[in-house]
Scaffold this motif. Structure first.
Motif, PDB file in Angstrom:
ATOM      1  N   ARG A   1       0.814  -1.219   0.000  1.00 20.43           N
ATOM      2  CA  ARG A   1       0.000   0.000   0.000  1.00 20.43           C
ATOM      3  C   ARG A   1       0.850   1.272   0.000  1.00 20.43           C
ATOM      4  NH1 ARG A   1      -4.316  -0.714   4.809  1.00 20.43           N
ATOM      5  NH2 ARG A   1      -2.725  -2.054   5.744  1.00 20.43           N
TER       6      ARG A   1
ATOM      7  N   GLU B   1      -9.281  -3.771  -2.843  1.00 24.48           N
ATOM      8  CA  GLU B   1      -9.232  -2.790  -1.767  1.00 24.48           C
ATOM      9  C   GLU B   1      -8.308  -3.312  -0.667  1.00 24.48           C
ATOM     10  OE1 GLU B   1     -10.397   0.130  -2.032  1.00 24.48           O
ATOM     11  OE2 GLU B   1     -11.420  -0.313  -3.928  1.00 24.48           O
TER      12      GLU B   1
ATOM     13  N   THR C   1      -8.127  -2.696   2.348  1.00 21.71           N
ATOM     14  CA  THR C   1      -8.785  -2.923   3.636  1.00 21.71           C
ATOM     15  C   THR C   1      -9.660  -4.171   3.629  1.00 21.71           C
ATOM     16  OG1 THR C   1     -10.560  -1.429   2.909  1.00 21.71           O
ATOM     17  CG2 THR C   1      -8.789  -0.478   4.247  1.00 21.71           C
TER      18      THR C   1
END
Length: 379
Positions: A276, A316, A318
């Protein structure tokens, strides 16, 4: 044009920043410019006709592979002797400060470039409380420059939010001749899969460090029947990763460069990249050039490269099951996988190192014309 390039990292280290710098130096020299590289000492005195001035350093405690070199008077002496037209500091943090100081004392234009998203790294080393201080230091250093270059639109936005000025995009590049689908070699697939040629082969290439979140690949591996994983690279987190993946079909391949690296990309079924913290993610472009479908986190500079469902899949960061779902989808649809491979190659072919260096050269020329004012370039 004579350019003094002051960088915190250079050969023999292997990473995306060094790859970009090597290509930049090579193409600048080929275009008729003269480059002086000032970097932590690595036993290299010359690269593609450019002089390399090595500065003795010591291993960084949290990352022993990275040498930390401190500013010293010999750097100023080397820069003065070279008589540059401008100074370019790459990721200015410690050694780069000598480039900033030289530009100020010698009355030379200064270009800075941002390649490592250090504020995001802090959370992976228990140093999140220092993020505000680090942004203040980055702002203080970068705002000395007439131009600040970023390698993705996401990083331009991040630096702009923290009031770093004079921002412009330095376009990406990849060696599309080296990284090519034709480099697929059954012997490399046998090596990376440890003899399981017919098993799905997942690949990761990059630093083995905490901020890359490589642990996220383990559930992906477990969810795909008979899959194998090859981790290419090295770094400070390798010992912990070897323990974490010990009960899985994972092969630690070490560093690969040049033809062997191109072969690794070309034989893999999917390149899985959970990081990330990428300012760009050069390895993604290399995988795409080799026709290897990518599954990557929708974060940082990655969406500048990967279009979800067009030339790869984004998930994503998360979502705990995001990488697993995307990889399963990729491997379950051979026809769509082939379309992604072709589109990935088409995307990579748009970006040559020669074009990226010519753009940089035009930035340098704009800085020289405008100096001492900053360069009014829209990102």
């Amino acid at each position: 044009m004579r350019v003094a390039l002051v960088t915190e990292t250079f050969l023999p280290k292997v990473d995306g920043i060094v790859t970009r710098l090597c290509q930049t130096v090579r193409h600048l020299q080929e275009l008729g410019d003269q480059v002086l590289v000032i970097s932590p000492a690595g036993g290299i005195k010359e690269y593609c006709g450019a002089q390399v001035h090595g500065v003795t350093g010591f291993p960084l405690p949290l990352y022993p592979e990275l040498k930390l070199a401190l500013p010293r008077p010999s750097i100023q002496t080397a820069i003065e002797a070279f008589q540059p037209d401008l100074i370019h500091v790459v990721n200015p943090a410690v050694l780069g400060l000598s480039g900033v100081w030289a530009a100020k004392t010698l009355n030379l234009p200064l270009v800075a470039s941002y390649h490592t998203h250090l504020p995001q790294y802090l959370q992976y080393y228990g140093l999140s409380s220092l993020e505000g201080v680090l942004w203040q230091l980055l702002r203080l250093v970068h705002n000395q420059a007439q131009l600040n270059l970023c390698t993705s639109t996401a990083m331009i936005a991040a630096l702009d939010r923290h009031h770093i000025d004079h921002l412009a995009l330095w376009q990406r590049g990849v060696d599309v001749e080296l990284f090519h689908p034709s480099k697929a070699d059954p012997a490399m697939r046998e090596h990376l899969s440890q003899g399981h040629l017919d098993s799905p082969l997942l690949l990761y290439v990059g630093r083995l460090s905490a901020e890359k979140e490589i642990e996220q690949i383990k559930p992906v591996l477990a969810a795909i029947p008979n899959a194998r994983l090859a981790l290419v690279g090295g770094g400070p987190h390798e010992a912990e990763l070897r323990k974490y993946f010990a009960d899985s079909p994972t092969f630690f391949a070490g560093y690969l460069t040049g033809e062997p690296l191109a072969q690794a990309f070309a034989v893999a079924d999917a390149f899985v990249f959970p990081s990330r913290t990428e300012t760009l993610g050069l390895v993604l472009l290399e995988a795409m050039a080799a026709g290897c479908p990518v599954v990557a986190a929708r974060s940082g500079g990655i969406p500048d490269i990967v279009q979800d469902g067009v030339n790869g899949y984004l998930f994503e960061p998360t979502d705990p099951a995001g990488a697993m779902t995307a990889t399963q989808k990729l491997l379950a649809q051979p026809s769509e996988k082939e379309a992604l491979r072709q589109n990935a190659r088409y995307e990579a072919e748009r970006w040559s190192w020669q074009a990226a260096t010519q753009q940089l050269q035009s930035y340098y020329q704009a800085v020289l014309r405008a100096y001492p004012a900053p360069v009014p370039i829209a990102s």
